[in-house]
Motif scaffolding. Sequence first.
Motif, PDB file in Angstrom:
ATOM      1  N   ALA A 129       0.830  -1.213   0.000  1.00 44.22           N
ATOM      2  CA  ALA A 129       0.000   0.000   0.000  1.00 44.22           C
ATOM      3  C   ALA A 129       0.855   1.249   0.000  1.00 44.22           C
ATOM      4  O   ALA A 129       0.492   2.271  -0.612  1.00 44.22           O
ATOM      5  CB  ALA A 129      -0.931  -0.034   1.226  1.00 44.22           C
ATOM      6  N   THR A 130       1.999   1.177   0.664  1.00 41.29           N
ATOM      7  CA  THR A 130       2.899   2.343   0.684  1.00 41.29           C
ATOM      8  C   THR A 130       3.417   2.657  -0.706  1.00 41.29           C
ATOM      9  O   THR A 130       3.443   3.821  -1.146  1.00 41.29           O
ATOM     10  CB  THR A 130       4.068   2.081   1.655  1.00 41.29           C
ATOM     11  OG1 THR A 130       3.561   1.821   2.962  1.00 41.29           O
ATOM     12  CG2 THR A 130       5.006   3.282   1.693  1.00 41.29           C
ATOM     13  N   ARG A 133       0.587   3.985  -2.862  1.00 46.90           N
ATOM     14  CA  ARG A 133       0.219   5.358  -2.507  1.00 46.90           C
ATOM     15  C   ARG A 133       1.229   6.351  -3.053  1.00 46.90           C
ATOM     16  O   ARG A 133       0.858   7.438  -3.525  1.00 46.90           O
ATOM     17  CB  ARG A 133       0.125   5.486  -0.976  1.00 46.90           C
ATOM     18  CG  ARG A 133      -0.193   6.893  -0.488  1.00 46.90           C
ATOM     19  CD  ARG A 133      -1.451   7.410  -1.113  1.00 46.90           C
ATOM     20  NE  ARG A 133      -1.673   8.812  -0.781  1.00 46.90           N
ATOM     21  CZ  ARG A 133      -2.480   9.611  -1.441  1.00 46.90           C
ATOM     22  NH1 ARG A 133      -3.135   9.148  -2.510  1.00 46.90           N
ATOM     23  NH2 ARG A 133      -2.638  10.871  -1.077  1.00 46.90           N
ATOM     24  N   GLN A 140      -5.320   7.484   0.239  1.00 47.03           N
ATOM     25  CA  GLN A 140      -4.639   7.484   1.551  1.00 47.03           C
ATOM     26  C   GLN A 140      -5.351   6.571   2.530  1.00 47.03           C
ATOM     27  O   GLN A 140      -4.726   5.967   3.402  1.00 47.03           O
ATOM     28  CB  GLN A 140      -4.593   8.923   2.104  1.00 47.03           C
ATOM     29  CG  GLN A 140      -3.908   9.057   3.449  1.00 47.03           C
ATOM     30  CD  GLN A 140      -2.433   8.694   3.402  1.00 47.03           C
ATOM     31  OE1 GLN A 140      -1.766   8.998   2.376  1.00 47.03           O
ATOM     32  NE2 GLN A 140      -1.925   8.042   4.445  1.00 47.03           N
ATOM     33  N   ASP A 142      -6.617   3.654   2.074  1.00 44.91           N
ATOM     34  CA  ASP A 142      -6.143   2.267   1.961  1.00 44.91           C
ATOM     35  C   ASP A 142      -4.822   2.084   2.708  1.00 44.91           C
ATOM     36  O   ASP A 142      -4.597   1.054   3.365  1.00 44.91           O
ATOM     37  CB  ASP A 142      -5.966   1.885   0.501  1.00 44.91           C
ATOM     38  CG  ASP A 142      -7.306   1.724  -0.218  1.00 44.91           C
ATOM     39  OD1 ASP A 142      -8.342   1.755   0.477  1.00 44.91           O
ATOM     40  OD2 ASP A 142      -7.308   1.567  -1.447  1.00 44.91           O
ATOM     41  N   LEU A 143      -3.944   3.089   2.608  1.00 48.13           N
ATOM     42  CA  LEU A 143      -2.668   3.009   3.337  1.00 48.13           C
ATOM     43  C   LEU A 143      -2.910   3.044   4.846  1.00 48.13           C
ATOM     44  O   LEU A 143      -2.292   2.280   5.605  1.00 48.13           O
ATOM     45  CB  LEU A 143      -1.755   4.159   2.901  1.00 48.13           C
ATOM     46  CG  LEU A 143      -0.408   4.236   3.618  1.00 48.13           C
ATOM     47  CD1 LEU A 143       0.417   2.976   3.367  1.00 48.13           C
ATOM     48  CD2 LEU A 143       0.370   5.473   3.150  1.00 48.13           C
TER      49      LEU A 143
END
Length: 379
Positions: A129-130, A133, A140, A142-143
Amino acid sequence: MGKKIIFIIAIIVGVGAILAGLVITKLGQFSAMAEAGKNGGPPPSTVSVTTPRTDTWETRYKSVGSIEPVRGILIETESAGVVDSINFENGQEVKAGDLLVQLDIDVEKAQLRAAEATVQLTQTEFERATRLRQSGNVPQSDLDRAAADMERAQAEIQNLKALIDRKTIVAPFDGRVGIRQINLGQYVPTGSPIVSLEADEQVYVNFSLPQKTLSKINTGMKLDVTSDAYPEQTFVGQLTAISPVIDPSTRSVALQGTIDNPESLLRSGLFVNIELVSEQTEEVLLIPSTAILYAPYGNSVYVVESQQNEDGSGERLIVKQKFIRIGRSRGDFVSVLDGVTADERIVSSGAFKLRNGAAITINNDLEPQAQLAPAVDNS
């Protein structure tokens, strides 16, 4: 016929001898009574006599108390479970961190492995996710959700490890365990007692004194502690704590001393006799305890005096009863606060058979030797 006459004569002679003996005995008694009456009383009683002695005594305050360990606990279960192993023997010395009891943790270990796998998955998702993103492919939220899932999984591991720790019971400090109260395979609920653990290289002695002594005591004063468990041994300690509160029911102050106990002789709960030794000293006048006639109306001694015989033939020794006020005792001696002086002679043994004004003779050959620290010979 001649034999009968001889027999009768023998009987008469025997009876006559018995009567003569009785007459002589009575005449002797009458003579002694007459002599006693002439001297103004019964025959003198033989007694032992001593003179009061002076000494310097430390001021001591006596009390009774009990022993308590400086560190002592009853180990109990923090979580319910089945006893999987017991790793100590009753009365064993243990070190801090030693495993004492292990409850069954098979379920927790399986849950821990699952939680560790979940942590690995959430870490992977968080890293993915990072990256997404950073490229702008995911929002954001989801992160943030991936970060929260990872932290939740890590917290679950910490929770399971804490639960395992609560079921893994170790010694919190060096000491000696008592007698265990659980058995292998037993189900124990939360809070069940397991075993006592005490560190007894030092112990406390708890006792109390009347409130009137409060101004005369302070921490650091010496303690002499004895117990009937060790009748020939005196344990030395120091007064380390004075309660700030006076007990309103007994008007006494609670005190606590500390004693080194390297041989572990003093056990928790042991009843002891205590003497708190003050630095103050006082001059005391001492007499043997055998000289005192104890009575509810007052204690007394017999003082030896000289008296002129009624017929003017000389002097004789008599006794006069004097009431005294006694203080502390030590060994075979008792301190006298009032009633006699150091230059008077008092009856030290045999006073029980005297009366006021009785005549005496002195014989100190068999007088028992009074001692400040008598030692009893049991041999």
